[in-house]
Design a protein around this motif. Structure first.
Motif, PDB file in Angstrom:
ATOM      1  N   PHE A 262       0.828  -1.199   0.000  1.00  0.00           N
ATOM      2  CA  PHE A 262       0.000   0.000   0.000  1.00  0.00           C
ATOM      3  C   PHE A 262       0.869   1.259   0.000  1.00  0.00           C
ATOM      4  O   PHE A 262       0.666   2.184  -0.777  1.00  0.00           O
ATOM      5  CB  PHE A 262      -0.912  -0.028   1.232  1.00  0.00           C
ATOM      6  N   GLU A 263       1.875   1.280   0.870  1.00  0.00           N
ATOM      7  CA  GLU A 263       2.714   2.461   1.033  1.00  0.00           C
ATOM      8  C   GLU A 263       3.531   2.754  -0.221  1.00  0.00           C
ATOM      9  O   GLU A 263       3.713   3.905  -0.607  1.00  0.00           O
ATOM     10  CB  GLU A 263       3.645   2.267   2.240  1.00  0.00           C
ATOM     11  N   ASP A 264       4.015   1.703  -0.863  1.00  0.00           N
ATOM     12  CA  ASP A 264       4.927   1.905  -1.994  1.00  0.00           C
ATOM     13  C   ASP A 264       4.228   1.957  -3.348  1.00  0.00           C
ATOM     14  O   ASP A 264       4.892   2.044  -4.382  1.00  0.00           O
ATOM     15  CB  ASP A 264       5.974   0.780  -2.025  1.00  0.00           C
ATOM     16  N   SER A 265       2.920   1.889  -3.365  1.00  0.00           N
ATOM     17  CA  SER A 265       2.204   1.961  -4.638  1.00  0.00           C
ATOM     18  C   SER A 265       2.513   3.277  -5.348  1.00  0.00           C
ATOM     19  O   SER A 265       2.589   4.338  -4.723  1.00  0.00           O
ATOM     20  CB  SER A 265       0.694   1.848  -4.402  1.00  0.00           C
ATOM     21  N   LEU A 266       2.683   3.217  -6.661  1.00  0.00           N
ATOM     22  CA  LEU A 266       2.979   4.424  -7.430  1.00  0.00           C
ATOM     23  C   LEU A 266       1.753   5.323  -7.572  1.00  0.00           C
ATOM     24  O   LEU A 266       1.882   6.507  -7.877  1.00  0.00           O
ATOM     25  CB  LEU A 266       3.505   4.035  -8.820  1.00  0.00           C
ATOM     26  N   ASN A 267       0.570   4.744  -7.380  1.00  0.00           N
ATOM     27  CA  ASN A 267      -0.651   5.546  -7.414  1.00  0.00           C
ATOM     28  C   ASN A 267      -0.921   6.158  -6.040  1.00  0.00           C
ATOM     29  O   ASN A 267      -0.387   5.705  -5.022  1.00  0.00           O
ATOM     30  CB  ASN A 267      -1.851   4.681  -7.825  1.00  0.00           C
ATOM     31  N   GLU A 268      -1.755   7.186  -6.014  1.00  0.00           N
ATOM     32  CA  GLU A 268      -2.140   7.803  -4.745  1.00  0.00           C
ATOM     33  C   GLU A 268      -3.286   6.998  -4.130  1.00  0.00           C
ATOM     34  O   GLU A 268      -4.292   6.741  -4.788  1.00  0.00           O
ATOM     35  CB  GLU A 268      -2.600   9.238  -4.978  1.00  0.00           C
ATOM     36  N   ILE A 280      -7.278   8.538   7.429  1.00  0.00           N
ATOM     37  CA  ILE A 280      -6.717   7.566   8.362  1.00  0.00           C
ATOM     38  C   ILE A 280      -5.333   7.141   7.889  1.00  0.00           C
ATOM     39  O   ILE A 280      -4.390   7.072   8.674  1.00  0.00           O
ATOM     40  CB  ILE A 280      -7.645   6.339   8.470  1.00  0.00           C
ATOM     41  N   GLU A 281      -5.231   6.837   6.607  1.00  0.00           N
ATOM     42  CA  GLU A 281      -3.952   6.461   6.006  1.00  0.00           C
ATOM     43  C   GLU A 281      -3.837   7.129   4.640  1.00  0.00           C
ATOM     44  O   GLU A 281      -4.806   7.195   3.878  1.00  0.00           O
ATOM     45  CB  GLU A 281      -3.833   4.936   5.829  1.00  0.00           C
ATOM     46  N   VAL A 282      -2.630   7.595   4.336  1.00  0.00           N
ATOM     47  CA  VAL A 282      -2.333   8.173   3.021  1.00  0.00           C
ATOM     48  C   VAL A 282      -0.963   7.645   2.620  1.00  0.00           C
ATOM     49  O   VAL A 282       0.000   7.764   3.381  1.00  0.00           O
ATOM     50  CB  VAL A 282      -2.319   9.723   3.069  1.00  0.00           C
ATOM     51  N   ASN A 283      -0.861   7.056   1.468  1.00  0.00           N
ATOM     52  CA  ASN A 283       0.412   6.420   1.109  1.00  0.00           C
ATOM     53  C   ASN A 283       1.450   7.437   0.640  1.00  0.00           C
ATOM     54  O   ASN A 283       1.169   8.634   0.454  1.00  0.00           O
ATOM     55  CB  ASN A 283       0.207   5.316   0.065  1.00  0.00           C
ATOM     56  N   ARG A 284       2.661   6.926   0.428  1.00  0.00           N
ATOM     57  CA  ARG A 284       3.789   7.792   0.087  1.00  0.00           C
ATOM     58  C   ARG A 284       3.558   8.534  -1.235  1.00  0.00           C
ATOM     59  O   ARG A 284       3.908   9.710  -1.376  1.00  0.00           O
ATOM     60  CB  ARG A 284       5.057   6.943  -0.010  1.00  0.00           C
ATOM     61  N   GLY A 285       2.973   7.827  -2.229  1.00  0.00           N
ATOM     62  CA  GLY A 285       2.723   8.486  -3.516  1.00  0.00           C
ATOM     63  C   GLY A 285       1.869   9.717  -3.369  1.00  0.00           C
ATOM     64  O   GLY A 285       2.100  10.738  -4.013  1.00  0.00           O
TER      65      GLY A 285
END
Length: 668
Positions: A262-268, A280-285
């Motif tokens: 989830f964190e490393d996905s290239l999409n937002e 609650i959660e927002v990934n790195r992208g």
């Protein structure tokens, strides 16, 4: 472009002139260029480890290796973008281009802005493909080496496309055996509660799916499977991550891995609360693209990113999935970064269970590049429309019934018919005047509309046609077959070449005639003599030569001047030309010496004709000049003759006549 390190472009074009034009344009924009003219040169350069950033390749090349073959050979040795040059873009050319890893094509003769734009697009596409390849390699490395079970599934058939080592080990099968299995053999048929088929749950993206799975050794394990659609090597595959949750420790480890994906996905990817809407959660992208920190996101909602929504309008958007009417909502919006800049995004929004409550999960796809490509295509369409509108050549399109569907202003100028007069009409009713020829055309067109093939399709031909006002014009027509909605249409480019034909005819006449007397010159006569000699060898029909020379012509020039001498030569030529057949070839050899080729004429008949001409010349009345006479030599071509021997013999006969008493005919 970095001027300190200019990109190097190899231009492959068998026309040095066209290649140099392209090179000059590229140099103007800072590219370093090199030119090759054959496929063999490219192979040699690649074998010699010469490197280029781009190859602009003509499809049709001289030599034994065409542009397509050369591209295939080059790409076996090096990864380099290739942009094709072509004079047209018919289906056959497109199929050839698609047979290799090409980066598009450019029509020859396009505006330099279009050429540079296409080159820049090729570089961007190349860089994008490199990035995709790196990502796929990274993914494959992770996929193969990771200790979490992973499968790639073909969504429609459910067939297993790939299984990593961990999956093979877990199930107790070799990879070869795994690849013979389908999704149900790998993850079970029904969910643990027996309510749904596992394959249907995963295909719909309703992850996770929990089921009891029997392994190759007969043991049963409880597994949890997550699914997502993945674009991999040009295909959309169902990507399954499988956790053995039989042991809680291992399940926890697998959950951490899922978090990493989830964190490393290239999409937002955004997860936000169903009540408060807070993230609650927002990934790195997402964080990197928008510029906010993880702490800042904790105090934000989607409304902070999407300025076009109010709280009320956003809740109305969520209502279909919050009340269960829909599983997924997809919509376009504008995302706002921390610095205030906006970019277009496509949002995929769903409501899922998270622990004991429900949360929204949003996947955001950045549409910036998509919008740019769409804008570029629109600009290119506008450019193409402008080119067709202002082109100097007529551009015409006919449908599968032969009816005109496109007619540009140049077509009206060249052929005389306005767009209103011609659209919807059968073109060849106007262009083919001969009734028999029109019938032949109709039969040929029946075959063309079935196959897109014909005697003129894909070729450039010259023909005569009639202008609206009745006069005949010479045109050059290039016809290309185009398949539209399962039927064959044709695009024709018509160029008026009447002026060129008139000029060619003038040049030809000047090349074969004597400028003073306007009869044939010596060079053309010798060509005709050689042809007649070959014809005589085949059909055994004789031909004869008459050579004559004006007697004492020097005296005319000395007494009356060269202008008078020229008048005498022209007068004699006109008199003789009026007394011979159209099939005879009459030429001036030089000075006052003339020769006549008489096809299918015996020596006796040639002598009679020579005597008649001698009398005609001797009885001419030339104002201010004494009587003019001529001496004649006559001979017939013999089986043993060559061109030199027959010419020598008639020349000897002429000089015998001049030596005898002049104003006479000598045969031999």
């Amino acid at each position: 472009m970095d001027s300190a390190f200019p990109k190097k472009v190899l231009i492959v074009e068998d026309s040095k002139f066209n290649a140099q034009i392209t090179a000059d344009i590229l140099s103007k924009y800072g590219y370093k260029t090199e030119i090759a003219s054959t496929g063999e040169e490219i192979v040699e350069k690649i074998n010699n480890n010469q490197s280029y950033d781009l190859i602009i390749m003509d499809i049709e090349l001289g030599g034994t290796i065409d542009g397509i073959d050369a591209a295939q050979i080059a790409q076996q040795h090096t990864d380099i973008p290739i942009l094709f040059l072509t004079a047209n873009a018919n289906k056959e050319i497109m199929e050839k281009i698609r047979s290799v890893t090409a980066y598009g094509y450019v029509l020859k003769g396009v505006d330099e802005c279009v050429l540079i734009s296409q080159i820049e697009m090729a570089f961007k596409l190349y860089e994008a493909k490199k990035q995709i390849k790196k990502r796929e390699e990274l993914f494959h490395s992770m996929f193969e080496s990771h200790d979490v079970m992973m499968l790639l599934i073909e969504p429609e058939s459910g067939r297993i496309i790939d299984a990593n080592k961990a999956a093979c080990h877990f199930y107790g099968y070799s990879k070869e055996t795994m690849l013979q299995m389908d999704i149900e053999a790998a993850i079970g048929i029904f969910t643990i509660d027996g309510c749904q088929k596992c394959s249907e749950v995963l295909k719909k993206g309703n992850s996770p799916c929990i089921c009891l799975q029997k392994l190759g050794d007969g043991k049963k394990r409880l597994i949890k499977t997550y699914s997502s659609l993945l674009d991999y090597q040009g295909k959309t595959l169902l990507y399954l991550i499988i956790f053995d949750i039989t042991e809680e420790l291992k399940a926890r480890k697998n959950l951490e891995f899922y978090k990493k994906l989830f964190e490393d996905s290239l999409n937002e990817i955004y997860i936000f609360h169903s009540k408060t809407l807070k993230f609650i959660e927002v990934n790195r992208g997402s964080r990197e693209n928008l510029g906010y920190t993880e702490e800042e996101f904790e105090e934000m909602t989607p409304l902070d990113l999407e300025p076009e929504f109010t709280l009320q309008s956003f809740k109305e958007l969520l209502q279909p999935i919050s009340n269960g009417e829909q599983k997924l909502i997809i919509f376009d919006t504008m995302h706002r970064r921390k610095d205030g800049s906006l970019y277009p995004a496509e949002i995929h929004l769903e409501l899922i269970e998270y622990g004991e409550e429900k949360v929204y999960v949003a996947l955001a796809v950045d549409l910036t590049e998509h919008k740019r490509i769409k804008r570029d295509l629109k600009e290119k369409d506008e450019i193409l429309s402008t080119i067709m509108e202002y082109a100097g050549d007529a551009i015409i399109m006919i449908d599968d019934n032969g009816k005109v569907t496109f007619w540009n202003p140049a077509a009206e100028r060249i052929l005389g018919y306005s767009k209103d007069e011609i659209l919807g009409k059968e073109l060849h009713e106007f262009m083919i005047q001969d009734e028999q020829l029109y019938k032949v055309y109709r039969e040929a067109f029946k075959k063309y509309r079935l196959s897109g093939k014909g005697s003129t399709a894909g070729k450039t031909v010259e023909m005569k046609t009639k202008h609206k006002y009745g006069y005949e014009i010479d045109v050059e027509i290039s016809i290309s077959a185009v398949r539209i909605k399962d039927s064959w249409h044709a695009i024709g480019i018509i160029r008026d070449i009447s002026e060129r034909k008139r000029f060619e005819e003038l040049l030809y006449r000047q090349s074969v005639t004597d400028p003073l007397t306007n009869i044939y010159n010596r060079r053309f006569f010798m060509q005709m003599l050689e042809q007649e000699a070959e014809r005589t060898k085949r059909n055994k029909k004789p031909f004869s030569l008459i050579m004559f020379d004006l007697d004492h012509f020097k005296n005319v020039n000395d007494r009356f001047g060269h202008a008078a001498g020229d008048m005498v030569l022209k007068s004699v030529a006109d008199r003789v030309k009026g007394r011979i057949r159209k099939t005879d070839c009459f030429a001036r050899l030089g000075g006052e010496e003339f020769i006549i080729l008489l096809p299918e004429t015996s020596l006796e008949d040639a002598v009679v004709k020579a005597e008649e001409l001698r009398k005609q010349v001797s009885t001419m009345e030339l104002e201010g000049i004494d009587r003019v006479t001529a001496s004649f030599g006559v001979t017939e071509y013999r089986d043993s003759d060559t061109i030199d021997t027959v010419c020598s013999r008639v020349d000897n006969m002429l000089y015998e006549a001049k030596g005898k008493r002049r104003n006479c005919v000598k045969r031999g």
